[in-house]
Design a protein around this motif. Structure first.
Motif, short mmCIF file in Angstrom:
data_model
loop_
_atom_site.label_atom_id
_atom_site.label_comp_id
_atom_site.label_asym_id
_atom_site.label_seq_id
_atom_site.Cartn_x
_atom_site.Cartn_y
_atom_site.Cartn_z
N THR A 57 4.53 3.99 35.39
CA THR A 57 3.96 5.32 35.34
C THR A 57 4.28 5.53 33.92
N GLY A 58 3.24 5.92 33.21
CA GLY A 58 3.35 6.49 31.81
C GLY A 58 1.90 6.39 30.94
N SER A 59 2.00 6.22 29.79
CA SER A 59 0.75 6.37 28.96
C SER A 59 -0.40 5.32 29.16
N ILE A 112 8.93 1.01 36.32
CA ILE A 112 8.99 1.67 34.98
C ILE A 112 8.31 2.98 34.84
N SER A 113 9.45 4.06 34.59
CA SER A 113 8.93 5.48 34.89
C SER A 113 9.00 6.32 33.54
N PRO A 114 8.50 7.53 33.69
CA PRO A 114 8.77 8.36 32.48
C PRO A 114 9.45 9.45 32.64
N TRP A 115 9.45 10.29 31.45
CA TRP A 115 10.60 11.31 31.42
C TRP A 115 10.25 12.67 32.07
N ASN A 116 8.92 12.93 32.44
CA ASN A 116 8.31 14.22 32.73
C ASN A 116 8.92 14.81 33.82
N TYR A 117 8.83 13.73 34.92
CA TYR A 117 9.22 14.14 36.34
C TYR A 117 10.31 13.31 36.79
N GLU A 140 -0.04 4.10 37.05
CA GLU A 140 -0.31 5.69 36.87
C GLU A 140 -0.30 6.18 35.29
N LEU A 141 -1.43 6.41 35.07
CA LEU A 141 -1.35 6.57 33.43
C LEU A 141 -2.01 8.12 33.05
N GLY A 142 -2.60 8.24 32.16
CA GLY A 142 -2.97 9.51 31.27
C GLY A 142 -4.09 10.33 31.92
N GLY A 143 -4.25 11.54 31.83
CA GLY A 143 -5.43 12.24 32.13
C GLY A 143 -5.81 13.17 31.03
N LYS A 144 -6.95 13.75 31.27
CA LYS A 144 -7.53 15.03 30.47
C LYS A 144 -8.21 15.64 31.78
N THR A 152 -3.10 15.92 25.49
CA THR A 152 -1.94 16.52 24.91
C THR A 152 -0.65 16.64 25.38
N PHE A 153 -0.74 16.59 26.63
CA PHE A 153 0.60 16.49 27.25
C PHE A 153 1.64 17.77 26.93
N GLY A 154 0.92 18.86 27.04
CA GLY A 154 1.75 20.19 26.52
C GLY A 154 0.86 21.40 27.25
N GLY A 178 -9.79 9.69 34.35
CA GLY A 178 -10.25 10.22 35.75
C GLY A 178 -9.03 10.29 36.76
N LEU A 179 -8.32 11.23 36.46
CA LEU A 179 -7.08 11.32 37.26
C LEU A 179 -7.02 12.27 38.28
N ASN A 180 -7.14 13.59 37.49
CA ASN A 180 -7.22 14.74 38.79
C ASN A 180 -8.23 15.66 38.19
N SER A 238 -0.81 -2.65 28.13
CA SER A 238 0.13 -3.72 27.63
C SER A 238 0.97 -4.21 28.65
N VAL A 239 1.44 -3.44 29.62
CA VAL A 239 2.04 -3.80 30.81
C VAL A 239 1.17 -4.80 31.62
N ALA A 240 -0.26 -4.07 31.78
CA ALA A 240 -1.02 -4.84 32.71
C ALA A 240 -1.24 -6.36 32.08
P1 NAD Z 1 5.05 5.77 27.69
O1 NAD Z 1 4.10 5.02 28.33
O2 NAD Z 1 5.62 6.05 26.32
O3 NAD Z 1 6.43 5.64 28.43
C1 NAD Z 1 6.56 5.33 29.70
C2 NAD Z 1 7.67 4.31 30.38
O4 NAD Z 1 7.26 3.07 29.66
C3 NAD Z 1 8.99 4.66 29.70
O5 NAD Z 1 9.93 4.21 30.67
C4 NAD Z 1 9.18 3.63 28.34
O6 NAD Z 1 10.38 3.34 28.06
C5 NAD Z 1 8.30 2.31 29.04
N1 NAD Z 1 7.91 1.68 27.92
C6 NAD Z 1 7.56 1.75 26.65
N2 NAD Z 1 6.94 1.09 26.03
C7 NAD Z 1 6.98 -0.14 27.04
C8 NAD Z 1 6.50 -1.81 26.77
N3 NAD Z 1 6.05 -2.10 25.69
N4 NAD Z 1 6.55 -2.18 28.04
C9 NAD Z 1 6.90 -1.91 29.36
N5 NAD Z 1 7.51 -0.28 29.42
C10 NAD Z 1 7.49 0.35 28.12
O7 NAD Z 1 4.73 7.25 28.27
P2 NAD Z 1 5.21 8.55 27.94
O8 NAD Z 1 4.57 9.25 26.82
O9 NAD Z 1 6.65 8.55 27.83
O10 NAD Z 1 4.97 9.33 29.40
C11 NAD Z 1 3.93 10.44 29.31
C12 NAD Z 1 2.72 9.93 29.86
O11 NAD Z 1 2.70 9.33 31.19
C13 NAD Z 1 1.31 10.67 29.82
O12 NAD Z 1 0.33 9.98 29.26
C14 NAD Z 1 1.27 10.84 31.17
O13 NAD Z 1 -0.02 11.37 31.41
C15 NAD Z 1 1.74 9.60 31.67
N6 NAD Z 1 2.29 10.12 33.28
C16 NAD Z 1 1.42 9.70 34.33
C17 NAD Z 1 1.79 10.03 35.60
C18 NAD Z 1 0.85 9.69 36.66
O14 NAD Z 1 1.19 9.42 37.93
N7 NAD Z 1 -0.54 9.28 36.42
C19 NAD Z 1 2.84 10.47 35.99
C20 NAD Z 1 3.79 10.94 34.79
C21 NAD Z 1 3.30 10.65 33.43
#
Ligand code: NAD
Length: 550
Positions: A264-266, A187-192, A287-291, A420-422, A446-448, A272-274
């Motif tokens: 990878t995401g917030s 499951i991957s995000p949109w930023n990269y 792989e989650l968020g950072g500050k 902020t992610f901006g 505690g990411l980077n 909730s995935v865990a």
């Molecule tokens: P997000 O958690 O909203 O979404 C990430 C992915 O999860 C998307 O594909 C989304 O559709 C999916 N998703 C949403 N709800 C879900 C659910 N209930 N169950 C399973 N999947 C679900 O994250 P975002 O806001 O789109 O992405 C930005 C965040 O990702 C930032 O916090 C950023 O720091 C983090 N990020 C972390 C890394 C890393 O390697 N640590 C890399 C890139 C982004």
């Protein structure tokens, strides 16, 4: 597959605001109007979307942040499609897992070449979907090529079966095998959108798994191009399934079926995935968020630190998990460093175009822009000072925001501890380095981390006190991110598990130990009583320790 035909046409002419701020647009060339919008060839889009398992009949429009123009309609997957994706993936995985490691590694090495050859198509699509500057999009195929080469070349090192010592020297043989988990949900995000769709799945495939991928809805095309390139590299087509749909609906459908989840995401979604994975007792990496903190020590090379800080804070308009949002600068060099950092930030060129030449592109969505505005406005309302930036720039693009440096940020402001992610960074003075380390370690993430200093050994010693999964010395994030042999991931609320390096592939395997007992059994033999056997075993253990055996 046909190469992308990007039809460009000017949407509106230069009725932009006069450049009222310190920032200028990207190089203006009537042939490449930075306000132009782009349309994708329909056949090209169809070829990509046919790669989806999506029969619901519903479609969702994807819009480019460049001009907020429609790009494509993406067919949506239902839960039945997710089920079908897993069925196909499981079937393909069985024969893939039996294929020799060399066959799997060779496919990765072919992907390496393909990604380099098709770089310009990949960059075009990433820029169109995400609005990022081309030089930031460039990091994505580079990262995938590095990842594919590393795992392609080190496959045996990680995955070969190995012999370990058995309980009885010579008499007990133990072989430890690495078996694939089965089908991995990614499951991957949109930023990269290109690298995040692929980089974790590649070692999963190498280890003999299949993948069902659920990329973010905003950036499906980049992820589908990734899937097409896998096909062209010679991976069996059914091995990599792609589904599309709202994360809250389709994401849990993956968690319900996968043998392992790579998310990878917030941090909020990661939790909730865990929870879903825990209920099914399957493993996951998060792989989650950072500050992320950057420390500029009193002996830093100021010019290098200012240049590095611009990239560390504003790459991909700050929409980067490892980018720097908190900057701690030694009192002795604070004014000199900040002067250079502000000047370099003001000299950045901004623009929305898919060509090279911009230092920063657009934010990816209205939602991101709203968050950035809310964080900066809240900080300013509560007394923070804006050293540069601090404004949206609709004249450059609908989701543009200036790279922004804040001073005087305090704990009651949202941007003090929340990601902020901006393109927003808060600067703070520090007096001694222990205080800087304590402040860097403050908060849940505690990411980077990053340290600028001309004294390498001192900086590296300080790095070990920072509670982050990666720390870069005299770089913001690129040194660790690009060093794919080194594990990368978060401590505390920034994640669980690591991508890259040995850990990045071993997480997708189950170890299996096969122990073969020879000559004698592990029980009293040769007429020994249980008691005598116990005495002999006790004596043997003492001898083995004396002999230095592990
Ligand atoms: P997000 O958690 O909203 O979404 C990430 C992915 O999860 C998307 O594909 C989304 O559709 C999916 N998703 C949403 N709800 C879900 C659910 N209930 N169950 C399973 N999947 C679900 O994250 P975002 O806001 O789109 O992405 C930005 C965040 O990702 C930032 O916090 C950023 O720091 C983090 N990020 C972390 C890394 C890393 O390697 N640590 C890399 C890139 C982004």
């Amino acid at each position: 597959m046909a190469r992308a035909k990007l039809l460009t046409y000017p949407r509106y002419m230069s009725d932009r605001h006069p450049s009222s701020g310190p920032l200028v647009e990207g190089p203006h060339d009537p042939e490449h109007d930075p306000t132009a919008s782009y349309a994708l060839d329909r056949g090209y889009v169809r070829d990509l979307t046919e790669r989806l398992v999506a029969t619901s009949g519903r479609t969702v429009e994807v819009r480019s942040p460049i001009g907020d123009q429609p790009l494509a309609h993406i067919p949506q997957s239902s839960e039945t499609d997710v089920e079908e994706g897993f069925r196909r993936a499981r079937r393909a995985q069985e024969s893939w897992a039996r294929s020799p490691i060399d066959v799997r590694a060779a496919a990765l090495l072919r992907l390496h070449d393909l990604v380099l050859d098709r770089q310009s198509e990949i960059l075009d699509l990433i820029c169109l979907e995400s609005g990022k500057a081309r030089k930031h999009a460039f990091d994505e195929p580079m990262h995938i090529a590095l990842t594919a080469r590393y795992y392609g070349r080190t496959a045996h090192e990680h995955l070969d079966s190995r012999r370990v010592r058995g309980v009885f020297p010579l008499l007990t043989r133990v072989d430890v095998h690495r078996l694939p988990k089965g089908v991995v949900g990614v499951i991957s995000p949109w930023n990269y959108p290109f690298t995040m769709a692929l980089c974790d799945g590649l070692p999963a495939l190498l280890a003999g798994n299949a993948v069902v991928a659920k990329p973010d809805a905003q950036t499906m095309l980049s992820a589908l191009l990734a899937a097409r390139l896998l096909d062209e590299a010679g991976f069996p087509p059914d091995l990599w399934q792609v589904v599309a749909g709202p994360g809250a609906e389709i994401g849990p459908a993956l968690v319900q079926r996968a043998d392992y989840i790579c998310f990878t995401g917030s941090t909020a979604t990661g939790r909730s995935v865990a929870t879903g994975c825990a209920e099914r007792l399957i493993g996951c990496s998060l792989e989650l968020g950072g500050k992320n903190p950057i420390l500029v020590l009193r002996d830093a090379d100021i010019e290098k630190a200012a240049e590095g800080a611009v990239r560390a804070a504003f790459s991909n308009a700050g929409q980067l998990c490892v980018s720097m949002e908190r900057m701690f600068v030694a009192d002795q060099v604070y004014d000199r460093f900040m002067g250079r950092f502000v000047a370099r930030t003001q000299a950045m060129t901004l623009g929305t175009t898919i060509d090279w030449g911009n230092d920063m592109g657009s934010l990816t969505s209205a939602r991101q822009l709203e968050t950035v505005i809310a964080h900066v406005d809240d900080a300013v309302a509560k007394g923070a000072r804006v050293l540069t930036g601090g404004r949206p720039r609709p004249d450059l693009g609908p989701f543009f925001y200036e790279p922004t440096i804040l001073e005087g940020v305090t704990p009651e402001m949202t941007c003090f501890g929340h990601e902020t992610f901006g393109p927003v960074v808060a600067a703070y003075r520090f007096h001694d380095e222990s205080e800087a380390v304590a402040r860097a370690n403050d908060g849940e993430y505690g990411l980077n981390g990053s340290i600028y200093s001309q004294d390498g050994p001192r900086a590296r010693a300080l790095a070990r006190r920072i509670r982050c999964g990666t720390v870069n010395v005299n770089e913001g994030f690129a040194a660790s991110f690009g060093s794919v042999e080194a594990p990368m991931g978060g401590m505390r609320s920034s994640g669980l598990g690591r991508r890259q390096g040995a850990e990045g592939v071993l997480r997708f395997t189950e170890t299996q130990s096969v122990a073969t007992q020879r000559v004698t059994r592990i029980a009293p033999s040769f007429g020994l009583s249980d008691e005598r056997f116990g005495t002999v075993m006790t004596a043997s253990l003492r001898v083995l320790k004396k002999l230095g055996r592990a």
